[in-house]
Design a protein around this motif. Structure first.
Motif, short mmCIF file in Angstrom:
data_model
loop_
_atom_site.label_atom_id
_atom_site.label_comp_id
_atom_site.label_asym_id
_atom_site.label_seq_id
_atom_site.Cartn_x
_atom_site.Cartn_y
_atom_site.Cartn_z
N VAL A 49 46.61 45.48 42.73
CA VAL A 49 47.33 45.14 41.50
C VAL A 49 47.53 46.42 40.67
O VAL A 49 48.61 46.66 40.13
CB VAL A 49 46.59 44.06 40.69
N LEU A 50 46.49 47.25 40.61
CA LEU A 50 46.62 48.52 39.89
C LEU A 50 47.65 49.44 40.56
O LEU A 50 48.44 50.10 39.88
CB LEU A 50 45.26 49.21 39.80
N ALA A 53 51.05 48.30 39.59
CA ALA A 53 51.37 48.69 38.22
C ALA A 53 51.68 50.18 38.14
O ALA A 53 52.64 50.59 37.47
CB ALA A 53 50.21 48.34 37.29
N SER A 57 55.48 51.51 37.33
CA SER A 57 55.66 52.28 36.08
C SER A 57 56.15 53.71 36.34
O SER A 57 56.59 54.38 35.42
CB SER A 57 54.34 52.34 35.31
N ALA A 140 59.93 42.85 38.05
CA ALA A 140 58.65 43.46 38.40
C ALA A 140 57.54 42.41 38.42
O ALA A 140 56.68 42.42 39.32
CB ALA A 140 58.31 44.58 37.42
N LEU A 141 57.55 41.50 37.46
CA LEU A 141 56.53 40.46 37.40
C LEU A 141 56.63 39.51 38.60
O LEU A 141 55.62 39.14 39.21
CB LEU A 141 56.64 39.67 36.10
N LEU A 144 55.28 41.32 41.62
CA LEU A 144 53.83 41.44 41.53
C LEU A 144 53.15 40.13 41.93
O LEU A 144 52.22 40.12 42.74
CB LEU A 144 53.41 41.85 40.12
#
Length: 196
Positions: A49-50, A53, A57, A140-141, A144
């Motif tokens: 998950v990191l 992100a 980004s 993006a969400l 994810l």
């Protein structure tokens, strides 16, 4: 709809194929069993998950653009993978006492995910190669959430597959062979991941 199906297929192929994370999860399952390998599995999920992100980004690209950072990151990653492969190869059989057997903790899974070059390459391809929703944040969400579900499922299968192998090889010599094989496959997968 074709874009969503393509994204799902690419997500399964890129995240489920053998690589440092998937093979280390299977190796942890083989060396330490499903229950004791679960914290490491969970750490990989948090780490991915990191990674998503960081990739979404653009922070990963900025870090690697700094002069001299690429070789430093590569050396740190290789050192960590070598350490993990050693721990897996030298893990005692499951029949040995619990005190002798320290499975990789949750934080080790987070760390592996954060230094896994295949993870960054896969997330970069998936986040930049598909547009699922017109609004950038919603896109993006959506990516994810879908990828978290795919990775969690695929990695759980790798953990179960590894632990199933251990049950077949309770004998010390055979268990050692399984552990050493997984450790070697982990090293080979790292070499291929860095060759991307």
């Amino acid at each position: 709809m074709e874009t969503w199906i393509g994204f799902l297929m690419a997500g399964v192929a890129l995240t489920g194929s053998p690589g440092p994370a998937t093979l280390s999860i299977a190796a942890t399952g083989a060396a330490f069993g499903r229950r004791r390998g679960f914290p490491y599995y969970l750490g990989i999920q948090i780490g991915m998950v990191l990674v998503m992100a960081i990739t979404a980004s653009g922070a990963a690209g900025l870090l690697l653009a700094l002069p001299g950072m690429r070789p430093i990151v590569a050396v740190l990653a290789v050192a960590y993978f070598a350490y993990l492969a050693f721990r897996i190869a030298t893990a005692p059989p499951l029949s040995d006492t619990e005190a002798q057997r320290r499975a990789p903790p949750l934080i080790a899974g987070v760390g592996l995910a954060l230094i896994n070059p295949k993870g960054y390459a896969a997330m970069a391809a998936l986040f930049s190669g598909f547009v699922l929703v017109a609004a950038p944040f919603a896109d993006a969400l959506a990516k994810l959430l879908i990828l978290v579900a795919i990775i969690a499922t695929v990695d759980l299968c790798w953990l179960f597959a590894g632990s199933a192998l251990t049950r077949l090889f309770r004998d010390t010599a055979r268990n050692r062979a399984v552990n050493v094989t997984f450790a070697a496959l982990l090293v080979v997968s790292v070499v291929f991941a860095f060759a991307l």
